[in-house]
Design a protein around this motif. Structure first.
Motif, PDB file in Angstrom:
ATOM      1  N   THR A   1       0.522  -1.183  -0.031  1.00 10.01           N
ATOM      2  CA  THR A   1      -0.046  -0.259   0.237  1.00 10.01           C
ATOM      3  C   THR A   1       0.966   1.152  -0.381  1.00 10.01           C
ATOM      4  OG1 THR A   1      -1.656  -1.407   1.142  1.00 10.01           O
ATOM      5  CG2 THR A   1      -1.101   1.289   1.080  1.00 10.01           C
ATOM      6  N   SER A   2       1.588   1.383   0.812  1.00  9.74           N
ATOM      7  CA  SER A   2       2.317   2.304   1.456  1.00  9.74           C
ATOM      8  C   SER A   2       3.228   2.761  -0.521  1.00  9.74           C
ATOM      9  CB  SER A   2       3.880   2.453   1.864  1.00  9.74           C
ATOM     10  OG  SER A   2       3.213   2.086   3.299  1.00  9.74           O
ATOM     11  N   ALA A   3       4.191   1.761  -0.734  1.00  3.88           N
ATOM     12  CA  ALA A   3       4.752   1.759  -1.999  1.00  3.88           C
ATOM     13  C   ALA A   3       3.815   2.461  -3.447  1.00  3.88           C
ATOM     14  CB  ALA A   3       5.168  -0.053  -2.878  1.00  3.88           C
ATOM     15  N   ALA A   4       2.726   1.690  -3.678  1.00  5.29           N
ATOM     16  CA  ALA A   4       1.413   2.251  -4.601  1.00  5.29           C
ATOM     17  C   ALA A   4       0.799   3.162  -4.132  1.00  5.29           C
ATOM     18  CB  ALA A   4       0.271   0.864  -4.314  1.00  5.29           C
TER      19      ALA A   4
ATOM     20  N   LEU B   1       2.977   5.822  -2.633  1.00  4.47           N
ATOM     21  CA  LEU B   1       3.956   6.509  -3.062  1.00  4.47           C
ATOM     22  C   LEU B   1       4.035   6.827  -4.995  1.00  4.47           C
ATOM     23  CD1 LEU B   1       5.693   8.288  -2.349  1.00  4.47           C
ATOM     24  CD2 LEU B   1       8.052   6.218  -2.194  1.00  4.47           C
ATOM     25  N   ILE B   2       4.244   5.789  -5.485  1.00  2.38           N
ATOM     26  CA  ILE B   2       4.034   5.579  -6.904  1.00  2.38           C
ATOM     27  C   ILE B   2       3.082   6.267  -7.168  1.00  2.38           C
ATOM     28  CG2 ILE B   2       4.263   4.630  -8.809  1.00  2.38           C
ATOM     29  CD1 ILE B   2       6.077   1.954  -7.217  1.00  2.38           C
ATOM     30  N   GLY B   3       2.204   6.615  -6.665  1.00  2.96           N
ATOM     31  CA  GLY B   3       0.622   7.148  -7.451  1.00  2.96           C
ATOM     32  C   GLY B   3       1.082   8.552  -7.489  1.00  2.96           C
ATOM     33  N   ALA B   4       1.089   8.676  -6.266  1.00  5.51           N
ATOM     34  CA  ALA B   4       1.626  10.110  -5.628  1.00  5.51           C
ATOM     35  C   ALA B   4       2.593  11.197  -6.112  1.00  5.51           C
ATOM     36  CB  ALA B   4       1.274  10.039  -4.576  1.00  5.51           C
ATOM     37  N   THR B   5       3.866  10.175  -7.004  1.00  2.00           N
ATOM     38  CA  THR B   5       4.727  11.222  -7.306  1.00  2.00           C
ATOM     39  C   THR B   5       4.605  10.880  -8.656  1.00  2.00           C
ATOM     40  OG1 THR B   5       6.142   9.810  -5.353  1.00  2.00           O
ATOM     41  CG2 THR B   5       6.882  10.462  -8.132  1.00  2.00           C
ATOM     42  N   ALA B   6       3.448  10.340  -9.673  1.00  2.00           N
ATOM     43  CA  ALA B   6       3.425  10.123 -10.679  1.00  2.00           C
ATOM     44  C   ALA B   6       2.564  10.924 -11.112  1.00  2.00           C
ATOM     45  CB  ALA B   6       3.225   8.770 -11.406  1.00  2.00           C
ATOM     46  N   GLY B   7       1.276  11.451 -10.372  1.00  2.00           N
ATOM     47  CA  GLY B   7       0.279  11.777 -10.602  1.00  2.00           C
ATOM     48  C   GLY B   7       0.571  13.108 -10.508  1.00  2.00           C
ATOM     49  N   ALA B   8       1.868  13.583  -9.511  1.00  2.00           N
ATOM     50  CA  ALA B   8       1.702  15.156  -9.009  1.00  2.00           C
ATOM     51  C   ALA B   8       2.673  16.459 -10.491  1.00  2.00           C
ATOM     52  CB  ALA B   8       2.554  14.776  -8.192  1.00  2.00           C
ATOM     53  N   LEU B   9       3.925  14.322 -11.243  1.00  2.00           N
ATOM     54  CA  LEU B   9       5.052  15.134 -11.942  1.00  2.00           C
ATOM     55  C   LEU B   9       4.011  15.397 -13.287  1.00  2.00           C
ATOM     56  CD1 LEU B   9       8.162  14.684 -13.236  1.00  2.00           C
ATOM     57  CD2 LEU B   9       8.080  12.804 -13.897  1.00  2.00           C
ATOM     58  N   ILE B  10       2.981  14.651 -13.212  1.00  2.82           N
ATOM     59  CA  ILE B  10       2.489  14.697 -14.718  1.00  2.82           C
ATOM     60  C   ILE B  10       1.447  15.404 -14.565  1.00  2.82           C
ATOM     61  CG2 ILE B  10       0.947  14.168 -16.387  1.00  2.82           C
ATOM     62  CD1 ILE B  10       1.623  10.949 -15.598  1.00  2.82           C
TER      63      ILE B  10
ATOM     64  N   ALA C   1      -4.350   3.949  -7.395  1.00  2.00           N
ATOM     65  CA  ALA C   1      -3.392   3.817  -6.910  1.00  2.00           C
ATOM     66  C   ALA C   1      -3.786   2.752  -5.160  1.00  2.00           C
ATOM     67  CB  ALA C   1      -1.689   4.035  -6.406  1.00  2.00           C
ATOM     68  N   LYS C   2      -4.891   3.227  -4.801  1.00  2.00           N
ATOM     69  CA  LYS C   2      -5.536   2.671  -3.599  1.00  2.00           C
ATOM     70  C   LYS C   2      -6.427   1.407  -4.265  1.00  2.00           C
ATOM     71  CE  LYS C   2      -7.113   5.691  -0.611  1.00  2.00           C
ATOM     72  NZ  LYS C   2      -7.112   6.538   0.182  1.00  2.00           N
ATOM     73  N   LYS C   3      -7.030   2.300  -5.445  1.00  2.00           N
ATOM     74  CA  LYS C   3      -7.678   0.785  -5.935  1.00  2.00           C
ATOM     75  C   LYS C   3      -7.095  -0.104  -6.582  1.00  2.00           C
ATOM     76  CE  LYS C   3     -11.977   4.089  -7.420  1.00  2.00           C
ATOM     77  NZ  LYS C   3     -12.409   4.349  -8.620  1.00  2.00           N
ATOM     78  N   ILE C   4      -6.075  -0.302  -6.890  1.00  2.13           N
ATOM     79  CA  ILE C   4      -5.005  -1.272  -7.767  1.00  2.13           C
ATOM     80  C   ILE C   4      -4.706  -2.187  -6.122  1.00  2.13           C
ATOM     81  CG2 ILE C   4      -2.947  -1.949  -8.729  1.00  2.13           C
ATOM     82  CD1 ILE C   4      -3.027   0.833  -9.899  1.00  2.13           C
ATOM     83  N   VAL C   5      -4.946  -1.420  -5.308  1.00  5.85           N
ATOM     84  CA  VAL C   5      -3.924  -2.302  -4.100  1.00  5.85           C
ATOM     85  C   VAL C   5      -5.373  -2.705  -2.941  1.00  5.85           C
ATOM     86  CG1 VAL C   5      -1.934  -2.203  -4.382  1.00  5.85           C
ATOM     87  CG2 VAL C   5      -3.372  -0.566  -2.660  1.00  5.85           C
ATOM     88  N   GLY C   6      -6.891  -2.151  -3.448  1.00  8.20           N
ATOM     89  CA  GLY C   6      -7.771  -2.496  -2.342  1.00  8.20           C
ATOM     90  C   GLY C   6      -8.091  -1.808  -1.572  1.00  8.20           C
ATOM     91  N   HIS C   7      -6.865  -0.920  -1.288  1.00  9.61           N
ATOM     92  CA  HIS C   7      -7.388   0.479   0.199  1.00  9.61           C
ATOM     93  C   HIS C   7      -7.383   0.727  -0.040  1.00  9.61           C
ATOM     94  CE1 HIS C   7      -4.946   1.099   3.874  1.00  9.61           C
ATOM     95  NE2 HIS C   7      -5.549   2.723   3.489  1.00  9.61           N
TER      96      HIS C   7
END
Length: 249
Positions: free
Chosen positions: A47-50, A52-61, A105-111
């Motif tokens: 969950t933490s990794a997902a 972090l990746i989701g936030a970073t990718a979304g913010a960059l784009i 990202a949260k939807k992907i990992v089910g959080h």
């Protein structure tokens, strides 16, 4: 003070803005990890990794996409270049698309629980430090205000007295920090409430602030950043439970 303020580092002249922006991100992240270690809420590694990746990718784009769409006409002009695209950013786009990235990202990992409260104050700290760099850069980058004859007007590198919008934002964030800390201490709110309140407050402020900044009108006299702000504000007003706000504050 002469604008823009620059620093000589390893023989290269660097503007204050990117230097303070990088410093803000670094200190903000260190503060976030400090709070995370102290927090009673523990997320799984996936969950933490997902998140972090989701936030970073979304913010960059988002930061670059919305930053460049502030003046969409440049995209089809001879002035457009990859360097201009890559260096044109806005925190509004970063926050809005970072939010989208986290939700996906949260939807992907089910959080299903909110994960935003812990990042609020580190994020505010990073923005405050970054805005110091914006102020010191003056009119060299498009982070300045319109000319004004008010008592707050300042010379930022040209012949005009301008609204020091970066200082306005710093003052707003400091006040908001104090208010959110007071609300947080009540400990009466569901997870994610502080983050939602921050997003509504910050995007409302940015919507108003852009009326005293140079902008290209896109729709109904509003610029790209203002349209994004409106979308985020409506999203959170529908998501936030108004009855809990009224009864708990």
């Amino acid at each position: 003070m002469d604008f823009p303020v620059t620093f000589d580092i390893f023989g290269k002249t660097i503007l204050a803005h990117p230097l303070f922006e990088a410093t803000g991100i670094f200190i903000g992240m260190r503060y976030y990890f400090y709070l995370k270690r102290k927090s009673a809420e523990k997320l799984s590694f996936n969950t933490s990794a997902a998140v972090l990746i989701g936030a970073t990718a979304g913010a960059l784009i988002g930061s670059k996409l919305i930053g460049n769409l502030e003046n969409p006409y440049i995209l089809i002009s001879e002035e457009f270049s990859f360097k201009r695209f890559w260096t044109n950013n806005t925190i509004v786009g970063g926050l809005a698309f970072g939010l989208i990235g986290v939700e996906w990202a949260k939807k992907i990992v089910g959080h299903k629980e909110s994960t935003g409260d812990l990042i609020v104050f580190p994020l505010m700290l990073a923005i405050i430090i970054g805005r110091v760099g914006c102020f010191l850069t003056g009119i060299h980058e498009e982070t300045y205000g319109l000319p004004t004859d008010s008592v707050f007007g300042m010379h930022l590198g040209d012949q005009y007295l301008r609204h020091p919008v970066a200082l306005y934002e710093i003052a707003f964030l400091i006040i908001l920090w104090i208010i959110l800390k007071m609300i947080q201490k009540k400990n009466k709110f569901p997870s994610g409430f502080i983050f939602q309140l921050f997003m509504i407050s910050y995007f409302t402020f940015r919507f108003m602030l852009d009326f005293i900044k140079p902008k290209i009108d896109i729709l109904a006299g509003l610029g790209t950043i203002q349209l994004v702000c409106v979308a985020v504000i409506f999203y959170y007003f529908f998501k936030l439970e108004s009855t809990k706000i009224v009864n708990s504050l």
